[in-house]
Design a protein around this motif. Structure first.
Motif, short mmCIF file in Angstrom:
data_model
loop_
_atom_site.label_atom_id
_atom_site.label_comp_id
_atom_site.label_asym_id
_atom_site.label_seq_id
_atom_site.Cartn_x
_atom_site.Cartn_y
_atom_site.Cartn_z
N VAL A 78 0.81 -1.32 -0.12
CA VAL A 78 -0.06 0.10 0.03
C VAL A 78 1.06 1.15 0.09
O VAL A 78 1.91 1.20 0.89
CB VAL A 78 -0.78 -0.07 1.14
N PRO A 79 0.53 2.24 -0.85
CA PRO A 79 1.54 3.38 -0.93
C PRO A 79 1.35 4.25 0.26
O PRO A 79 0.38 4.07 1.17
CB PRO A 79 0.66 4.38 -1.96
N ALA A 80 2.47 5.02 0.73
CA ALA A 80 2.48 5.76 1.88
C ALA A 80 1.45 6.64 2.11
O ALA A 80 1.04 7.21 0.97
CB ALA A 80 3.83 6.56 1.93
N PRO A 81 0.88 7.03 3.22
CA PRO A 81 -0.28 7.76 3.30
C PRO A 81 -0.15 9.35 2.71
O PRO A 81 -1.25 9.83 2.15
CB PRO A 81 -0.50 7.88 5.01
N HIS A 82 1.07 9.78 2.84
CA HIS A 82 1.14 10.97 2.08
C HIS A 82 0.86 11.02 0.64
O HIS A 82 0.56 12.14 0.13
CB HIS A 82 2.41 11.84 2.65
N ARG A 83 1.25 9.97 0.04
CA ARG A 83 1.22 9.76 -1.46
C ARG A 83 -0.49 9.57 -1.67
O ARG A 83 -1.23 10.35 -2.59
CB ARG A 83 1.75 8.60 -2.02
N ASN A 212 6.29 17.37 3.79
CA ASN A 212 5.76 17.04 5.40
C ASN A 212 5.36 15.63 5.40
O ASN A 212 4.51 15.14 6.19
CB ASN A 212 4.26 17.88 5.66
N ALA A 213 6.03 14.74 4.56
CA ALA A 213 5.51 13.51 4.26
C ALA A 213 5.80 12.52 5.53
O ALA A 213 4.88 11.64 5.96
CB ALA A 213 6.72 12.92 3.34
N GLN A 214 6.81 12.76 6.42
CA GLN A 214 7.24 12.02 7.50
C GLN A 214 6.05 12.40 8.60
O GLN A 214 5.73 11.38 9.34
CB GLN A 214 8.48 12.35 8.29
N TRP A 215 5.57 13.59 8.75
CA TRP A 215 4.77 13.96 9.65
C TRP A 215 3.24 13.39 9.11
O TRP A 215 2.48 12.86 10.26
CB TRP A 215 4.52 15.32 9.88
N ILE A 216 2.93 13.39 8.08
CA ILE A 216 1.63 12.79 7.59
C ILE A 216 1.43 11.25 7.66
O ILE A 216 0.61 10.89 8.12
CB ILE A 216 1.44 13.36 6.09
N ASP A 217 2.68 10.63 7.28
CA ASP A 217 2.70 9.12 7.50
C ASP A 217 2.53 8.83 8.79
O ASP A 217 1.86 7.76 9.44
CB ASP A 217 3.95 8.65 6.89
N GLY A 218 3.29 9.47 9.81
CA GLY A 218 3.39 9.19 11.09
C GLY A 218 1.91 9.30 11.89
O GLY A 218 1.40 8.63 12.33
N LEU A 219 1.01 10.45 11.22
CA LEU A 219 -0.37 10.62 11.99
C LEU A 219 -1.16 9.55 11.36
O LEU A 219 -1.97 9.12 12.23
CB LEU A 219 -0.73 11.97 11.38
N PHE A 220 -0.88 9.32 10.16
CA PHE A 220 -1.93 8.25 9.81
C PHE A 220 -1.66 6.87 10.21
O PHE A 220 -2.51 5.61 10.31
CB PHE A 220 -2.10 8.01 7.97
N LEU A 221 -0.41 6.27 10.27
CA LEU A 221 0.06 5.16 10.60
C LEU A 221 -0.01 4.87 12.23
O LEU A 221 0.52 4.01 12.83
CB LEU A 221 1.39 4.88 9.97
N ARG A 222 -0.08 6.16 12.96
CA ARG A 222 -0.20 6.18 14.37
C ARG A 222 1.37 5.94 14.91
O ARG A 222 1.31 5.14 15.84
CB ARG A 222 -1.13 5.19 14.97
N ARG A 223 2.27 6.36 14.17
CA ARG A 223 3.51 5.99 14.70
C ARG A 223 4.10 7.17 15.48
O ARG A 223 3.57 8.33 15.35
CB ARG A 223 4.42 5.86 13.48
N GLU A 224 5.01 7.08 16.20
CA GLU A 224 5.55 8.14 17.15
C GLU A 224 6.28 9.17 16.26
O GLU A 224 7.28 8.56 15.44
CB GLU A 224 6.55 7.59 18.14
#
Length: 233
Positions: A78-83, A212-224
């Motif tokens: 599955v593509p990264a959330p920011h994509r 802002n890819a890292q922040w967006i991906d962390g938000l949707f994947l619930r990562r720290e």
């Protein structure tokens, strides 16, 4: 992005200098006795109808992937959330909000509604503000913008597939777009400007999403998410 802006400026200058090109292009598909000859062609109507539901199908599928973060843990590619979010926001912002605002502001009559093609409206060049149309106006083409938006799905694909995707889908999107000119629903410039404006919007939005890819991906994947101090270390 600078090249996209320059291209938009060049297109604007060109159509300001040669507005008659719109009348010429539309006139190729118009007959004084029968109007726009291909507007009732079953094959072209099928092509038009195939384009209309695509944005809703794409957005629905991408939203499912966005709200199901556990799919990423299953290693399904599955593509990264920011994509995913980039494509969803682009569809809403470009073919959605920006197109409709431009239609209202410019108020350009459609080819089938102007005097030269059997209507009562007055022909106006692109970007000229007019009162020839109140709602669902000609400039810019919403369906051409939606067709262009299909190209943004390229960011969801592996690099090895992107070129062929852009070629194949680019041809299909161009057919969707130019079909509107054949129908007398849009001028040629409505389509050209739709693609030019959407290119600029896509590049600006992608630059922001990538930053802002890292922040967006962390938000949707619930990562720290990393702190600002860690980010700068």
């Amino acid at each position: 992005m600078q090249l996209a802006l320059l291209a938009l400026g060049a297109v604007s200058i060109f159509f300001a200098a040669v507005p008659e090109l719109d009348l010429f292009m539309s006139g190729l598909f118009w007959d004084p006795a029968d109007g726009f000859l291909f507007s009732q062609n079953s094959s072209l109507l099928l092509l038009r109808d195939a384009n209309r539901p695509l944005p809703w199908i794409v957005i629905s599928l991408l939203l499912i992937l966005l709200i199901a973060p556990r799919l990423h843990d299953l290693r399904l590619g599955v593509p990264a959330p920011h994509r995913l979010l980039f494509v969803v926001i682009f569809f809403a912002l470009g073919p959605g909000l920006i197109v409709h605002v431009m239609k209202i502001l410019v108020g350009r009559a459609r080819p089938r509604d102007i005097e030269q093609f059997g209507g009562t409206g007055i022909f106006t060049p692109p970007w000229d503000l007019s009162d020839q149309c109140v709602r669902n106006c000609s400039f810019i083409s919403g369906e051409a913008s939606s067709a262009f938006a299909l190209l943004t799905l390229v960011v969801l694909l592996p690099l090895s597939y992107r070129r062929i995707y852009l070629i194949v889908v680019g041809i299909i999107a161009a057919a969707f777009s130019f079909n509107r000119v054949v129908f007398g629903a849009h001028f040629f410039s409505d389509v050209v400007f739709a693609w030019s404006v959407m290119t600029v919007v896509a590049l600006v939005l992608w630059r922001w999403m990538s930053f802002n890819a890292q922040w967006i991906d962390g938000l949707f994947l619930r990562r720290e998410q990393p702190s600002r101090s860690q980010e700068g270390a």
